[in-house]
Design an enzyme around this catalytic site. Sequence first.
Site, mmCIF file in Angstrom:
data_model
loop_
_atom_site.group_PDB
_atom_site.id
_atom_site.type_symbol
_atom_site.label_atom_id
_atom_site.label_comp_id
_atom_site.label_asym_id
_atom_site.label_seq_id
_atom_site.Cartn_x
_atom_site.Cartn_y
_atom_site.Cartn_z
ATOM 1 N N HIS A 122 -2.206 6.088 21.992
ATOM 2 C CA HIS A 122 -1.454 4.691 21.369
ATOM 3 C C HIS A 122 -2.570 4.305 20.348
ATOM 4 O O HIS A 122 -3.851 3.823 20.626
ATOM 5 C CB HIS A 122 -1.036 3.636 22.264
ATOM 6 C CG HIS A 122 0.116 4.052 23.109
ATOM 7 N ND1 HIS A 122 1.491 3.924 22.573
ATOM 8 C CD2 HIS A 122 0.383 4.647 24.294
ATOM 9 C CE1 HIS A 122 2.207 4.197 23.631
ATOM 10 N NE2 HIS A 122 1.619 5.004 24.793
ATOM 11 N N LYS A 175 -14.057 16.523 27.014
ATOM 12 C CA LYS A 175 -14.675 17.634 26.179
ATOM 13 C C LYS A 175 -14.221 19.018 26.212
ATOM 14 O O LYS A 175 -13.938 19.114 27.809
ATOM 15 C CB LYS A 175 -16.089 17.375 26.194
ATOM 16 C CG LYS A 175 -16.705 15.819 25.514
ATOM 17 C CD LYS A 175 -18.156 16.333 25.480
ATOM 18 C CE LYS A 175 -18.701 14.571 24.894
ATOM 19 N NZ LYS A 175 -20.019 14.819 25.108
#
Length: 206
Positions: A122, A175
Site C-alpha cells: 500500500h 531480499k
Amino acid sequence: MELAAQIKSNKTIKALAHWSILIPNQARPRLWIKWFVNPFVHKKGKGACIRRRTRLDVVPWNKFNLGNQSTIEDFSAVNNGVGDVIIGDRTRIGLSNTIIGPVKVGNDVRLAQNVVLSGLNHNYTEIDSPIHAQGVSTSPIVIEDETWIGANVVVVPGVTIGKHAVIAAGSVVTKNIPDYSVAAGNPARILKQYDVETKTWKKLNT
C-alpha cells in the site's frame, strides 16, 4: 479499438465494468464471475486440486494458473486482482496460505502452513490522505522450482527465492535468496549453501 481498450479509456464504462465484476468495497468477484467466467479464463491443470474451503478471489483481467497435480489446501486465500498468480506443477500450497499477485511459484514447491506471499504494497506517503485511499504498488515475487518454505514465513514484494532453497519457519524474506541455500531469521539471512565443487552443504559465517 478493441473492447478492453474502449472500456479502459472511458471512466464511466470502466467503473460500471468494475462494479459488475467485483463486489463493492470488497476484493471478491461476484458469483457470476466465479461460476461462468473464471472456469473458462483461468487454467487448472490435470489432477490439480483446489480444496473446498479455499478463498479464490480471482478476476478475469489477470492470470490465475494452477499446474498439473498441484494442490491449494483449505483456508488459503488467492487473489490476482493486481497481478498474475502462476503456480507450477506438483506444487502444494499449504493450509491457510495467503497469495496476492503478482506471484509466480515454480514446480515441485512446498509451502507449509500460514505462509504469506504478497506482491502488493500500500502507498502511504501522502499524510493528508488515508493509506487505503492512496492506491497500491506491486513488485513480483518468484519462488523457483523445488523450494521448501516453512510455516509462518512472510515473503515481501520483489523477492526471488532460488531453486531448491529452504526458508526456515517464521522467517521474513526481504531480499533475494540464491539457488541451493538455507535461510532463516527476520530479516532472513543465508545460513548454508550447496558447494558444487565439494558436493556438500556448507555453513556460512553470518
